[in-house]
Design a protein around this motif. Structure first.
Motif, short mmCIF file in Angstrom:
data_model
loop_
_atom_site.label_atom_id
_atom_site.label_comp_id
_atom_site.label_asym_id
_atom_site.label_seq_id
_atom_site.Cartn_x
_atom_site.Cartn_y
_atom_site.Cartn_z
N GLY A 1 -23.37 3.48 20.28
CA GLY A 1 -22.28 3.35 19.32
C GLY A 1 -21.25 4.23 19.47
N PHE A 2 -20.20 4.17 18.87
CA PHE A 2 -19.10 5.02 18.87
C PHE A 2 -18.18 5.05 17.63
CE2 PHE A 2 -17.12 1.56 21.27
CZ PHE A 2 -15.77 1.58 20.92
N ILE A 3 -17.27 5.68 17.42
CA ILE A 3 -16.32 5.66 16.24
C ILE A 3 -15.06 5.98 16.71
CG2 ILE A 3 -15.32 7.11 14.43
CD1 ILE A 3 -18.23 8.33 13.89
N GLU A 4 -14.29 4.76 16.47
CA GLU A 4 -12.83 4.66 17.23
C GLU A 4 -11.95 5.95 16.36
OE1 GLU A 4 -11.49 0.82 15.57
OE2 GLU A 4 -12.51 -0.15 17.37
N PRO A 5 -11.25 6.38 17.36
CA PRO A 5 -10.21 7.55 16.98
C PRO A 5 -8.86 7.35 16.03
CG PRO A 5 -9.74 6.80 19.14
CD PRO A 5 -10.79 5.84 18.66
N ILE A 6 -8.97 6.29 15.40
CA ILE A 6 -7.92 5.73 14.77
C ILE A 6 -8.21 6.61 13.14
CG2 ILE A 6 -6.95 3.91 13.17
CD1 ILE A 6 -8.07 2.11 15.36
N VAL A 7 -6.84 7.10 12.81
CA VAL A 7 -6.89 7.81 11.46
C VAL A 7 -6.18 7.05 10.60
CG1 VAL A 7 -6.32 9.94 10.41
CG2 VAL A 7 -7.31 10.01 12.65
N GLY A 8 -6.46 6.80 9.27
CA GLY A 8 -5.73 6.25 8.43
C GLY A 8 -5.60 6.82 7.14
N ARG A 9 -4.21 7.07 6.42
CA ARG A 9 -3.73 7.74 5.47
C ARG A 9 -2.77 7.05 4.53
NH1 ARG A 9 -2.02 13.08 9.10
NH2 ARG A 9 -4.10 12.98 10.18
N TYR A 10 -2.52 7.65 3.50
CA TYR A 10 -1.72 6.90 2.42
C TYR A 10 -0.56 8.04 2.41
CZ TYR A 10 -4.41 3.23 0.74
OH TYR A 10 -5.24 2.17 0.91
N VAL A 11 0.76 7.85 2.22
CA VAL A 11 1.99 8.61 2.20
C VAL A 11 2.68 7.69 0.93
CG1 VAL A 11 3.56 7.32 3.87
CG2 VAL A 11 3.90 9.67 3.31
N HIS A 12 3.00 8.64 -0.14
CA HIS A 12 3.90 8.14 -0.91
C HIS A 12 5.41 8.36 -0.83
CE1 HIS A 12 0.28 8.03 -3.90
NE2 HIS A 12 -0.17 8.77 -2.88
N VAL A 13 5.98 7.41 -0.66
CA VAL A 13 7.58 7.40 -0.42
C VAL A 13 8.38 6.80 -1.52
CG1 VAL A 13 7.29 7.61 2.07
CG2 VAL A 13 7.61 5.31 1.15
N GLU A 14 9.60 7.14 -1.95
CA GLU A 14 10.76 6.55 -2.78
C GLU A 14 11.21 5.65 -2.10
OE1 GLU A 14 14.23 8.08 -5.69
OE2 GLU A 14 12.35 9.43 -5.41
N ILE A 15 11.34 4.49 -2.61
CA ILE A 15 12.36 3.34 -2.30
C ILE A 15 12.96 2.65 -3.13
CG2 ILE A 15 12.14 1.08 -0.90
CD1 ILE A 15 9.63 2.00 0.33
N ASP A 16 14.16 2.68 -3.21
CA ASP A 16 15.20 2.36 -4.28
C ASP A 16 14.79 2.83 -5.53
OD1 ASP A 16 16.88 0.89 -2.71
OD2 ASP A 16 15.38 -1.13 -2.63
N GLY A 17 14.59 4.02 -5.67
CA GLY A 17 14.11 4.73 -6.95
C GLY A 17 12.65 4.49 -7.31
N GLU A 18 11.95 3.88 -6.73
CA GLU A 18 10.55 3.61 -7.00
C GLU A 18 9.68 4.16 -6.17
OE1 GLU A 18 7.60 -0.28 -7.59
OE2 GLU A 18 9.73 -0.47 -8.04
N VAL A 19 8.47 4.98 -6.47
CA VAL A 19 7.60 5.65 -5.77
C VAL A 19 6.50 4.44 -5.01
CG1 VAL A 19 5.83 7.20 -5.41
CG2 VAL A 19 7.71 7.66 -6.57
N ASN A 20 6.37 4.26 -3.80
CA ASN A 20 5.44 3.40 -3.27
C ASN A 20 4.39 4.00 -2.45
OD1 ASN A 20 6.50 0.41 -3.44
ND2 ASN A 20 8.47 1.87 -3.31
N ARG A 21 3.23 3.64 -2.64
CA ARG A 21 2.05 3.87 -1.77
C ARG A 21 1.75 3.25 -0.74
NH1 ARG A 21 -3.94 3.12 -3.26
NH2 ARG A 21 -5.00 5.08 -2.44
N ILE A 22 2.18 4.08 0.49
CA ILE A 22 2.16 3.12 1.83
C ILE A 22 0.94 3.51 2.72
CG2 ILE A 22 3.52 2.75 3.97
CD1 ILE A 22 4.55 1.71 1.39
N TYR A 23 0.29 2.54 3.00
CA TYR A 23 -0.93 2.97 4.10
C TYR A 23 -0.55 2.90 5.42
CZ TYR A 23 -5.47 2.77 6.40
OH TYR A 23 -6.67 3.13 7.00
N PHE A 24 -0.91 3.72 6.43
CA PHE A 24 -0.70 3.79 7.75
C PHE A 24 -1.84 4.22 8.48
CE2 PHE A 24 0.43 8.16 6.73
CZ PHE A 24 0.19 8.72 7.89
N GLU A 25 -1.89 3.88 9.63
CA GLU A 25 -2.84 4.16 10.76
C GLU A 25 -1.84 4.76 11.88
OE1 GLU A 25 -6.85 1.59 9.63
OE2 GLU A 25 -5.59 0.80 11.08
N GLU A 26 -2.90 5.69 12.61
CA GLU A 26 -2.26 6.04 13.84
C GLU A 26 -3.21 6.68 14.78
OE1 GLU A 26 0.04 9.79 13.39
OE2 GLU A 26 -1.24 10.23 11.70
#
Length: 74
Positions: free
Chosen positions: A3-28
């Motif tokens: 087996g092997f582990i994929e090298p993808i990294v997933g994280r959350y970033v908190h960004v303000e959009i139209d005055g509201e803070v959103n928790r956005i998930y991304f992978e890279e």
């Protein structure tokens, strides 16, 4: 067992959009020129999974996928 582990990294970033803070998930994965992938309406970043694990793409590009607010893990 093989087996092997994929090298993808997933994280959350908190960004303000139209005055509201959103928790956005991304992978890279990869290095080089940033390639940001936006999913289609009603979907999430899983539709770009094939690019995140493609050795040819990730050799030349830093592939970044994200879930829009209220989609996927965001």
């Amino acid at each position: 067992m093989n087996g092997f582990i994929e090298p993808i990294v997933g994280r959350y970033v908190h960004v303000e959009i139209d005055g509201e803070v959103n928790r956005i998930y991304f992978e890279e994965n990869g290095s080089g020129i940033p390639l940001v992938c936006l999913h289609t309406a009603g979907s999430d970043a899983r539709q770009w999974r094939h690019l995140l694990v493609d050795d040819e793409f990730t050799r030349h590009f830093r592939v970044i996928t994200f879930d829009m607010p209220w989609h996927g893990k965001s």
